[in-house]
Design an enzyme around this catalytic site. Structure first.
Site, PDB file in Angstrom:
ATOM      1  N   HIS A 272       3.848  11.571  -0.004  1.00 15.09           N
ATOM      2  CA  HIS A 272       3.372  12.940  -0.213  1.00 15.09           C
ATOM      3  C   HIS A 272       4.482  13.939  -0.506  1.00 15.09           C
ATOM      4  CE1 HIS A 272      -0.498  11.549   0.311  1.00 15.09           C
ATOM      5  NE2 HIS A 272      -0.825  12.012   1.499  1.00 15.09           N
TER       6      HIS A 272
ATOM      7  N   ASP B  27      -2.667   7.429  -3.130  1.00 17.03           N
ATOM      8  CA  ASP B  27      -2.605   7.788  -1.703  1.00 17.03           C
ATOM      9  C   ASP B  27      -1.270   7.304  -1.120  1.00 17.03           C
ATOM     10  OD1 ASP B  27      -3.475   8.817   0.719  1.00 17.03           O
ATOM     11  OD2 ASP B  27      -4.621   7.023   1.254  1.00 17.03           O
TER      12      ASP B  27
ATOM     13  N   PHE C 287      -5.902   6.156   7.391  1.00 19.72           N
ATOM     14  CA  PHE C 287      -6.164   7.568   7.166  1.00 19.72           C
ATOM     15  C   PHE C 287      -7.207   7.725   6.072  1.00 19.72           C
ATOM     16  CE2 PHE C 287      -1.756   6.638   8.235  1.00 19.72           C
ATOM     17  CZ  PHE C 287      -1.611   7.348   9.428  1.00 19.72           C
TER      18      PHE C 287
HETATM   19  N1  SAH Z   1      -4.715   4.368   1.952  1.00 17.95           N
HETATM   20  C1  SAH Z   1      -4.256   4.168   3.313  1.00 17.95           C
HETATM   21  C2  SAH Z   1      -3.231   5.187   3.778  1.00 17.95           C
HETATM   22  C3  SAH Z   1      -1.964   5.221   2.979  1.00 17.95           C
HETATM   23  S1  SAH Z   1      -0.636   5.983   3.845  1.00 17.95           S
HETATM   24  C4  SAH Z   1      -5.469   4.114   4.251  1.00 17.95           C
HETATM   25  O1  SAH Z   1      -6.610   4.000   3.781  1.00 17.95           O
HETATM   26  O2  SAH Z   1      -5.279   4.154   5.470  1.00 17.95           O
HETATM   27  C5  SAH Z   1       0.584   6.031   2.608  1.00 17.95           C
HETATM   28  C6  SAH Z   1       1.206   4.693   2.255  1.00 17.95           C
HETATM   29  O3  SAH Z   1       1.970   4.901   1.072  1.00 17.95           O
HETATM   30  C7  SAH Z   1       2.179   4.127   3.288  1.00 17.95           C
HETATM   31  O4  SAH Z   1       1.757   2.845   3.694  1.00 17.95           O
HETATM   32  C8  SAH Z   1       3.538   4.039   2.540  1.00 17.95           C
HETATM   33  O5  SAH Z   1       4.286   2.867   2.827  1.00 17.95           O
HETATM   34  C9  SAH Z   1       3.113   4.070   1.094  1.00 17.95           C
HETATM   35  N2  SAH Z   1       4.103   4.630   0.177  1.00 17.95           N
HETATM   36  C10 SAH Z   1       4.752   5.805   0.292  1.00 17.95           C
HETATM   37  N3  SAH Z   1       5.564   6.021  -0.750  1.00 17.95           N
HETATM   38  C11 SAH Z   1       5.424   4.931  -1.567  1.00 17.95           C
HETATM   39  C12 SAH Z   1       6.006   4.536  -2.821  1.00 17.95           C
HETATM   40  N4  SAH Z   1       6.873   5.331  -3.444  1.00 17.95           N
HETATM   41  N5  SAH Z   1       5.655   3.355  -3.350  1.00 17.95           N
HETATM   42  C13 SAH Z   1       4.760   2.555  -2.713  1.00 17.95           C
HETATM   43  N6  SAH Z   1       4.161   2.875  -1.550  1.00 17.95           N
HETATM   44  C14 SAH Z   1       4.493   4.043  -0.975  1.00 17.95           C
HETATM   45 MG    MG Z   2      -4.054   9.744   2.446  1.00 18.11          MG
END
Ligand code: SAH
Ligand code: MG
Length: 203
Positions: free
Chosen positions: A137, A134, A13
């Site tokens: 959310h 990232d 993403f």
């Molecule tokens: N940067 C990526 C997209 C990230 S999607 C790209 O370029 O495509 C969000 C990611 O955050 C997911 O893989 C999820 O496993 C991770 N994530 C969500 N909550 C988290 C947390 N509390 N600690 C570590 N990773 C987390």
């Molecule tokens: Mg993102």
């Protein structure tokens, strides 16, 4: 942007203009220290940031528990069945992530921290030239990421936050909330906006 791998072949993403902005910022920042990202998924942003760090012999810490965010879970909107480990009955992006880091030749640069953002930060004591948020959310997850990591950014360093949407109908409001916190803190200035990405400089 000189990438070792066509990032359109990596699930993820990140828009092209956002990738370019991250690459430029990381190329400058990593000349002065390491970079850290929270939320790697299959490694799209990791390859962009990692390639920039590699130019400077720097390091990218890539924090992700690889269990997916809320929206990646089975039955949710962004669920990808290819990333579901049926035997373990859970989401797992780590295998795909490792494959992409290997394809990009970034083993000497990317340090995966396969754990939650809060755990990774618990004994953290290394100043960071750039942090890219990232991860999850939910408001709780985004606040945790901001509180755990923004304080480690050196003066002149960069805080980047993805998925900023002004209108709730366009997307979740948690990244916007931490962006506003960062601005209100007085610790960050010079916001730069590229698509849904913001980049701020630590004063
Ligand atoms: N940067 C990526 C997209 C990230 S999607 C790209 O370029 O495509 C969000 C990611 O955050 C997911 O893989 C999820 O496993 C991770 N994530 C969500 N909550 C988290 C947390 N509390 N600690 C570590 N990773 C987390
Ligand atoms: Mg993102």
């Amino acid at each position: 942007m000189d990438l070792p791998l066509d990032i359109t072949t990596i699930k993820g993403f990140l828009a092209d203009d956002e990738a370019q902005a991250l690459y430029s910022a990381a190329q400058a920042a990593s000349a002065t220290g390491p970079v850290l990202e929270i939320g790697s998924y299959c490694g799209k942003s990791t390859v962009v940031l990692g390639a920039a760090c590699q130019l400077n012999n720097s390091v990218l810490y890539a924090v992700d528990h690889h269990r997916g965010s809320e929206e990646h879970q089975k039955g949710e909107f962004f669920h990808d069945p290819d990333l579901y480990d049926a035997a373990e009955e859970q989401f797992d992006s780590f295998r795909e992530f490792r494959k992409n880091i290997a394809r990009a030749g970034l083993h000497d640069t990317v340090v995966p921290l396969v754990t939650g953002s809060d755990v990774a930060s618990r004994c953290w004591n290394t100043p960071l030239a750039m942090v890219f948020i990232d991860g999850g959310h939910s408001l709780e997850a985004a606040l945790t990421d901001y509180r755990c990591w923004a304080s480690h950014i050196v003066r002149g360093g960069v805080l980047a936050i993805h998925d900023i949407f002004e209108k709730p109908e366009e997307g979740g409001q948690a990244p916007l909330a931490i962006y506003q916190l960062a601005l209100a803190s007085g610790l960050f200035e010079a916001p730069e906006r590229v698509n849904s990405l913001v980049l701020l400089r630590r004063c």
